[in-house]
Write a protein that holds these residues in place. Structure first.
Motif, short mmCIF file in Angstrom:
data_model
loop_
_atom_site.label_atom_id
_atom_site.label_comp_id
_atom_site.label_asym_id
_atom_site.label_seq_id
_atom_site.Cartn_x
_atom_site.Cartn_y
_atom_site.Cartn_z
N THR A 267 30.79 -42.95 -27.30
CA THR A 267 31.11 -42.98 -25.88
C THR A 267 32.06 -44.13 -25.54
O THR A 267 32.97 -43.99 -24.72
CB THR A 267 29.83 -43.11 -25.05
N THR B 107 31.52 -35.68 -30.86
CA THR B 107 30.79 -35.37 -29.63
C THR B 107 29.78 -34.26 -29.86
O THR B 107 28.62 -34.34 -29.43
CB THR B 107 31.78 -34.95 -28.52
N ASN C 212 25.76 -44.27 -22.69
CA ASN C 212 26.71 -44.47 -21.61
C ASN C 212 26.68 -45.87 -21.01
O ASN C 212 27.42 -46.14 -20.07
CB ASN C 212 26.48 -43.42 -20.53
#
Length: 415
Positions: free
Chosen positions: A233, A336, A364
């Motif tokens: 991320t 991903t 995140n």
């Protein structure tokens, strides 16, 4: 706990147990795509917003980062909700909230209003990935990678579509109109979604066996996957938030050329997400170990990604830049998909919402930390050190995945 055959539907199983339909996969993929169109719009418009509002690189970094101040905690909350309430209503509410916030960005008057609307957007978008993972985890192991194109492919297509459409709208109208159009289009998604409630909320086999949070949080592989998610991320948000500015401010490209080069990266990411998922599923269907195939693909792509990030900053010509953007983007898309498939596999369908909620929440944090750190580095020393740090984080995450997830198989949760 007795084993279950996830690939053979038994008589009397609930409709949701056979795996998501193509229509559901497409609608989830569209939601994830719009998710990234809307959150990435601020990066597309960054050169114009910074000039109009007089933002420094650090101030712009705060705008990007503020989204994650609410996004990260709502990922974890939404993961818990996705395992307990109507996923159909949960995802619809999230989409409506972030769409309205996106539309209102077109009326922002300064740094404060930009930050407030990004906070609201983070609340809505925090619902998307736990809800989507809850639904895609219903797919059998040999088809789970393909089903998760809804996540990895939608995630890649969002910046691609946003960059191309945003570039055109910026040239023809302006950045404020771009936000209004993007928000309005996202609201339209709610209309076809309303027709899928029966399938979305149908019970799936094993839903009664969801793992409690205390047991989940004591699972080492969850934290290893979360660290790997953080590294992926961090790198992805570095590209989304800073590649457009780097191409314009450092490399001297105009808005149109910047949009084309950035779109090349996102196109490669989309192809990598879709192509690798189908290829991995094909190997698994032919008898190869799903764990070994996914581990090898994930680690190999992490190595290529790190090299590519370093090389992009060293190129001197447009051709060389494009040649390095392609393999790097292909591997970004592949990683991903690996992140979400591995998390769903380890958790099992019943606990996929809360597992991916925690994993994505930790992952995140890169969005909270990364934009501000990168902005400070750029202000102090330029873009070079920021590229080096990103490559180092990619390698660090891959090493944690390699040693921290020794067995890529469903965790045997106690009943």
């Amino acid at each position: 706990m007795a084993s279950r055959d996830a690939t053979t539907p038994a008589a009397g199983r609930a409709p949701g147990a056979a795996g998501p339909s193509l229509g559901l996969v497409v609608m989830v993929g569209a939601a994830i795509m719009l998710n990234y169109v809307d959150r990435g719009a601020v990066s597309i418009a960054a050169p114009l917003i910074k000039d109009e509002m007089g933002l420094s690189a650090t101030g712009y970094g705060v705008v990007v980062s503020s989204f994650f101040w609410t996004y990260v905690p709502f990922l974890m909350l939404s993961g818990w909700l996705a395992d307990r309430v109507s996923v159909h209503r949960l995802l619809a509410a999230g989409v409506a909230i972030w769409a309205v916030a996106t539309l209102l960005m077109g009326f922002a008057g300064g740094l404060a209003s930009l930050v407030v609307l990004r906070l609201l957007m983070g609340v809505g978008e925090g619902v998307a990935f736990p809800s989507a993972s809850k639904l895609m985890a219903r797919a059998p192991d040999a088809r789970r990678g393909t089903a998760n194109i809804a996540l990895s492919g939608g995630l890649a297509m969002g910046p691609l579509v946003g960059t191309l459409a945003g570039g055109v709208i910026l040239e023809l109208y302006g950045w404020r109109e771009m936000f209004v159009i993007f928000g309005a289009v996202t609201l339209v998604w709610l209309l076809p979604w309303s027709r899928l409630r029966g399938e979305v909320d149908a019970p799936a086999a094993g839903d009664e066996c969801a793992c409690a949070y205390p047991r989940l949080l004591r699972t080492p592989s969850l934290w290893a996957m979360s660290a790997y998610h953080f590294s992926g991320t961090y790198a992805l948000y570095f590209v989304i938030a800073w590649l457009p500015l780097y191409l314009v401010k450092v490399r001297g490209y105009d808005i149109t050329d910047m949009a084309l080069l950035t779109s090349l990266f996102y196109l490669g990411q989309t192809i990598g997400a879709a192509g690798s998922a189908g290829l991995v599923d094909r190997f698994i269907a032919r008898g190869r170990s799903s764990a070994s195939v996914r581990r090898a693909v994930g680690l190999g792509c992490s190595a290529v990604s790190a090299i590519g990030v370093l090389a992009i900053a060293q190129t001197e010509t447009t051709l060389a830049l494009a040649l390095w953007l392609v393999p790097t983007s292909l591997c970004f898309g592949t990683i991903t998909g690996i992140l979400f498939v591995c998390g769903q596999t380890l958790a099992g369908p019943a606990s996929a919402g809360r597992w991916v909620g925690v994993q994505s929440s930790v992952g995140n944090l890169a969005g909270v930390i990364g934009p501000v750190v990168t902005g400070a580095i750029v202000d102090a020393a330029g873009y070079g050190p920021a590229f080096v740090l990103t490559a180092a984080i990619i390698i660090g995450g891959a090493l944690v995945f390699a040693f921290g997830v020794p067995r890529l198989a469903p965790v045997d949760w106690p009943r």
